[in-house]
Design a protein around this motif. Sequence first.
Motif, short mmCIF file in Angstrom:
data_model
loop_
_atom_site.label_atom_id
_atom_site.label_comp_id
_atom_site.label_asym_id
_atom_site.label_seq_id
_atom_site.Cartn_x
_atom_site.Cartn_y
_atom_site.Cartn_z
N ASN A 39 23.40 40.82 -63.47
CA ASN A 39 22.78 41.35 -64.96
C ASN A 39 23.28 42.69 -65.68
OD1 ASN A 39 19.62 43.25 -65.35
ND2 ASN A 39 20.30 41.48 -66.56
N HIS A 40 24.58 42.37 -66.56
CA HIS A 40 24.84 43.20 -67.17
C HIS A 40 24.07 44.81 -67.31
CE1 HIS A 40 27.79 43.96 -70.96
NE2 HIS A 40 27.70 44.95 -70.42
N TYR A 41 23.46 44.16 -67.66
CA TYR A 41 22.35 45.83 -68.09
C TYR A 41 21.49 46.41 -67.25
CZ TYR A 41 24.24 44.64 -73.12
OH TYR A 41 24.97 44.92 -74.19
N SER A 107 13.84 46.42 -73.84
CA SER A 107 15.40 46.74 -73.78
C SER A 107 16.74 45.80 -74.94
CB SER A 107 15.71 45.17 -73.34
OG SER A 107 16.87 44.68 -72.53
N ARG A 108 17.89 46.61 -74.68
CA ARG A 108 18.15 46.28 -76.23
C ARG A 108 19.32 45.53 -76.12
NH1 ARG A 108 19.38 51.85 -75.75
NH2 ARG A 108 21.69 51.85 -75.46
N ALA A 109 19.89 44.62 -74.80
CA ALA A 109 20.23 43.67 -74.17
C ALA A 109 20.33 42.27 -74.66
CB ALA A 109 19.97 43.46 -72.93
N PRO A 110 21.55 41.45 -75.49
CA PRO A 110 21.16 40.80 -76.15
C PRO A 110 20.32 39.88 -75.62
CG PRO A 110 23.70 41.76 -76.26
CD PRO A 110 22.81 42.33 -75.28
N GLN A 111 19.93 38.68 -75.91
CA GLN A 111 18.97 37.49 -75.37
C GLN A 111 19.92 37.03 -74.23
OE1 GLN A 111 16.95 35.03 -77.53
NE2 GLN A 111 14.91 34.82 -75.97
N ALA A 112 20.72 36.16 -74.86
CA ALA A 112 21.55 35.44 -74.80
C ALA A 112 22.45 35.65 -73.06
CB ALA A 112 23.06 35.03 -75.51
N GLU A 113 22.93 37.13 -72.65
CA GLU A 113 23.01 37.57 -71.39
C GLU A 113 21.79 37.75 -70.45
OE1 GLU A 113 25.62 41.10 -72.00
OE2 GLU A 113 26.05 40.26 -73.68
N GLU A 114 20.90 38.52 -71.07
CA GLU A 114 19.66 38.17 -70.15
C GLU A 114 19.45 36.80 -69.46
OE1 GLU A 114 19.76 41.07 -69.51
OE2 GLU A 114 17.78 41.67 -70.24
N LEU A 115 19.41 36.07 -70.65
CA LEU A 115 19.50 34.53 -70.40
C LEU A 115 19.36 33.72 -69.36
CD1 LEU A 115 18.25 32.79 -73.80
CD2 LEU A 115 16.69 32.85 -71.41
N ALA A 116 21.77 34.81 -69.73
CA ALA A 116 22.21 34.03 -68.56
C ALA A 116 21.98 35.02 -67.41
CB ALA A 116 23.27 34.89 -69.19
#
Length: 191
Positions: A39-41, A107-116
């Motif tokens: 989870n990148h963020y 959260s400022r994380a891009p949704q695409a990364e969060e879904l991933a």
Amino acid sequence: MMELEQAIRERRSIGKVKPDAVERSVIEQLIEAATWAPNHYQTEPWKFIVMTGEGRRTLGRAYAAISDLGAADADDDERRQRLAREEAKALRAPVVIAAVYSPPAGSRAPQAEELAAVHAAVQNLLLSAHGHGLGAVWRSGDPMYHPRMKEAFGLEEQEELVGLIYIGYPDMEPLRSKRTDAKLKTVWLEE
């Protein structure tokens, strides 16, 4: 390392399982494995809704309600039979886990990364189920994305279902599967 790579290669979707209950402690271990997904963020944008016993009827009623929206012209008997079939979908396994994308506030994380990250969590869960000798299948489809499904699980506006994982003890042999050689799907940029 060989055990992990073997599990990755051997895990298959198992759509037919026995009605036998799965111990709560085992399900908790599957979810624990899911939460260790990359989870990148580091926002841990997942939530899991576990349905067992009569709790699966929440899903069944949602399937039926969605199906009923598009069938106003059916006679009463047809309608009852269709609704019963839709409700029964939730009872195909003794455990159904709804995997939910649930981003933390602010959260400022891009949704695409969060879904991933949530998808990776589901893969961890599936691998853990395989390691415990369980059969599992990740289901989705149009009803899962319908607003009625979101309502059935009490999800917030920003939350989304990403999968319904049906789990139980296998009642079928896994299907054989092949993959294209990884070399044919790989590009190397070296110079």
